[in-house]
Design an enzyme around this catalytic site. Structure first.
Site, PDB file in Angstrom:
ATOM      1  N   GLU A 210     -91.091 -71.703 -98.118  1.00 45.51           N
ATOM      2  CA  GLU A 210     -92.522 -71.128 -98.632  1.00 45.51           C
ATOM      3  C   GLU A 210     -92.192 -69.977 -99.642  1.00 45.51           C
ATOM      4  O   GLU A 210     -92.886 -70.025-100.885  1.00 45.51           O
ATOM      5  CB  GLU A 210     -93.805 -70.677 -97.732  1.00 45.51           C
TER       6      GLU A 210
ATOM      7  N   SER B 217     -95.315 -66.681 -85.271  1.00 47.13           N
ATOM      8  CA  SER B 217     -96.672 -66.268 -85.510  1.00 47.13           C
ATOM      9  C   SER B 217     -96.728 -65.045 -84.794  1.00 47.13           C
ATOM     10  O   SER B 217     -96.680 -65.074 -83.833  1.00 47.13           O
ATOM     11  CB  SER B 217     -97.907 -67.431 -85.586  1.00 47.13           C
TER      12      SER B 217
ATOM     13  N   LYS C 117     -96.042 -71.412 -82.724  1.00 49.87           N
ATOM     14  CA  LYS C 117     -95.789 -71.755 -84.225  1.00 49.87           C
ATOM     15  C   LYS C 117     -94.414 -71.278 -84.647  1.00 49.87           C
ATOM     16  O   LYS C 117     -93.538 -70.354 -84.317  1.00 49.87           O
ATOM     17  CB  LYS C 117     -96.713 -70.710 -84.856  1.00 49.87           C
TER      18      LYS C 117
ATOM     19  N   HIS D  50     -96.785 -90.964-104.747  1.00 50.40           N
ATOM     20  CA  HIS D  50     -98.210 -90.282-104.412  1.00 50.40           C
ATOM     21  C   HIS D  50     -98.352 -89.757-103.027  1.00 50.40           C
ATOM     22  O   HIS D  50     -99.372 -89.729-102.434  1.00 50.40           O
ATOM     23  CB  HIS D  50     -99.212 -91.401-104.526  1.00 50.40           C
TER      24      HIS D  50
END
Ligand code: ARG
Length: 506
Positions: A335, A322, A328, A201
């Site tokens: 992704e 970024s 970043k 979980h």
């Protein structure tokens, strides 16, 4: 689609279809009808290959919707190989003369050299790769080229070419997946002792080793490879000679063409051979399952690389910055692997839906079998390469992982197990006692092994000081020695087995 919109198809692949609003739809239909009248004015003849019974050539729309050359030109190598096998067989069987067979074979070689050098020309009037090549053959060697199509049809031709293409795609996936497995095994062996929290979980459950976690993906990829291998076995039958649907009256030798093209045997039923695409679906479904595994691995890296976790530093080569936030470092490659899985699964669905209502034998819908397979194959190859790089070149922050494993009462099960083993307490009762210890630790804001013996004995007097040896994450992990468990010795065993499977010690 809204009724005032219409989709007009462009001539490129991948098709960048433009959705036009009502004001443009008139222009589109003008284009269509003017193309038709231009055709008539210019006296475009009916198709040279099959146009014998047609008085007029196809309209521009018909030519555009019919043309598969923009994408099936990817099959040119397979098309030429299959034609060469076919023509050699026609010659050997004296269905055509040896001389004609030789000049056709030379013509095909010349075309292959041209395609290699300049690419495949894209003429919609020639519809597909099969007619493009035949037309070029005619230009090169004259009317004798027409003998190549004896005892075959585009239906068995495309089924054969496509099987050859998918077979190669399966072989490429397999070698890519093997590289990924090697990377997993190498990193797992480096980290057979590195402790991290294991989750259920996404809540801290029990400590595990990073090596164990990575070897879980090794197992998934092992099954993926076996799915592709299994699909390869079923695919490897040769449709050539099934002709349009019913076989042929010419004395062909199907075993000879099958063997020449590296198939195990000719397909047993000509209707089935020209109309099924389950080999492509087997590929797509294995690809979908594999992409799903890659997507889960990608998701782990995305989570692990986030600042609150901080379990991994991704390789610079597989991350991006970024444009606005200088600090970043984004896990874009991971992704996109996660995103590509959606597209690959979509491609599998697309072909299933295309096939589901088709009566035997061939229908033109089946021309749409190729784009989803081509798309899935390139997405999958990229995804495998990206995940291989990520596994091989990421830096695992083992201190941070251990720290996280020590939080969250990950050894609570070990306390319960200790009570069962050392104090002969039934597991349910031990679970209850442990719950009280976790509650106390939580109230005090400490870990389980930071509770004093007095505090633990106040909860249950059967606890003695041997318990502390069981409460460390190291002891917890080391104790899980069951076959396939997380103990470093078990992980090393899994790694050794994997190295053997991959022939890494040879
Ligand atoms: N371009 C076609 C395809 O990909 C080749 C087969 C055409 N067969 C036919 N009966 N029209 O499916």
């Amino acid at each position: 689609m809204a009724p005032d919109k219409l989709v007009f198809v462009c001539g490129k692949f991948p098709c960048s279809c433009v959705s036009l609003d009502a004001s443009l739809s008139q222009a589109a239909s003008d284009r269509a009808s003017s193309s038709v009248s231009n055709d008539l004015e210019n006296n475009v003849s009916s198709n040279q290959m099959w146009g014998g019974r047609f008085a007029e050539g196809p309209s521009a729309i018909m030519r555009e919707i019919n043309a598969s050359i923009p994408f099936d030109k990817a099959l040119w190598r397979q098309d030429i190989a299959a034609s060469k096998a076919h023509v050699a067989m026609l010659g050997a069987q004296s269905i055509i003369s040896a001389q004609d067979a030789t000049s056709i074979a030379h013509g095909l070689d010349a075309i292959a050299a041209e395609y290699e050098k300049d690419g495949v020309p894209e003429d919609w009037d020639l519809e597909d790769i099969h007619m493009t090549t035949e037309s070029r053959l005619t230009a090169l060697i004259g009317p004798v080229a027409g003998r190549l199509h004896t005892a075959r049809s585009r239906n068995d031709q495309v089924a054969t070419d496509f099987r050859l293409w998918v077979r190669e795609a399966m072989e490429q996936v397999d070698s890519g997946l093997e590289q990924l497995q090697r990377a997993l095994v190498i990193r797992a062996s480096e980290h057979a002792d590195s402790i991290m929290p294991g989750f259920t979980h996404l809540q801290t459950a029990q400590p595990v080793t990073l090596g164990h976690h990575l070897m879980a993906y090794y197992e998934m990829i092992r099954r993926d490879r076996s799915r592709f291998a299994d699909a390869h076995l079923r695919l490897n039958e040769c449709p050539l000679g099934s002709a349009a649907l019913a076989g042929t009256g010419f004395p062909i030798d199907r075993s000879a063409t099958s063997e020449a093209l590296g198939f195990s045997r000719p397909t047993a039923n000509s209707l089935d051979a020209v109309s099924d695409r389950d080999f492509a679906l087997d590929y797509l479904m294995a690809a979908a399952q594999c992409s799903l595994h890659l997507s889960r691995l990608a998701e782990e890296f995305i989570i692990w690389a986030s600042q609150p976790f901080g379990f991994v530093r991704l390789p610079d080569t597989l991350s991006t910055g970024s444009s606005i936030m200088p600090q970043k470092k984004n896990p874009d490659a991971a992704e996109l692997v996660r995103g590509h899985a959606g597209r690959i699964i979509g491609n599998a669905t697309a072909l299933m839906v295309t096939m589901k209502g088709l009566p035997l034998a061939y229908s033109k819908d089946m021309q749409d079998d190729k784009p989803p397979v081509f798309d899935a194959a390139s997405l999958l190859a990229l995804s495998i390469a990206a995940m291989t790089g990520m596994v091989a070149d990421s830096t695992f922050r083992t201190a941070r992982m251990r720290e996280a494993a020590e939080l969250g009462y990950a050894t609570a099960t070990d306390l319960a197990d200790w009570l069962v083993r050392q104090a002969d307490i039934p597991f349910r009762e031990a679970h209850h006692i442990t719950g009280a210890a976790v509650k106390l630790a939580e109230e005090k804001g400490t870990s389980l092994d930071a509770l004093t013996l007095g505090e633990l004995q106040a909860i249950d007097p059967r606890i003695d000081d041997r318990v502390f040896a069981a409460l460390s994450v190291d002891a917890s992990v080391a104790s899980r020695r069951s076959y396939g468990g997380t103990a470093p010795e078990q992980v090393r065993h899994q790694v050794a087995q994997a190295r053997q499977q991959l022939g890494m010690d040879r």
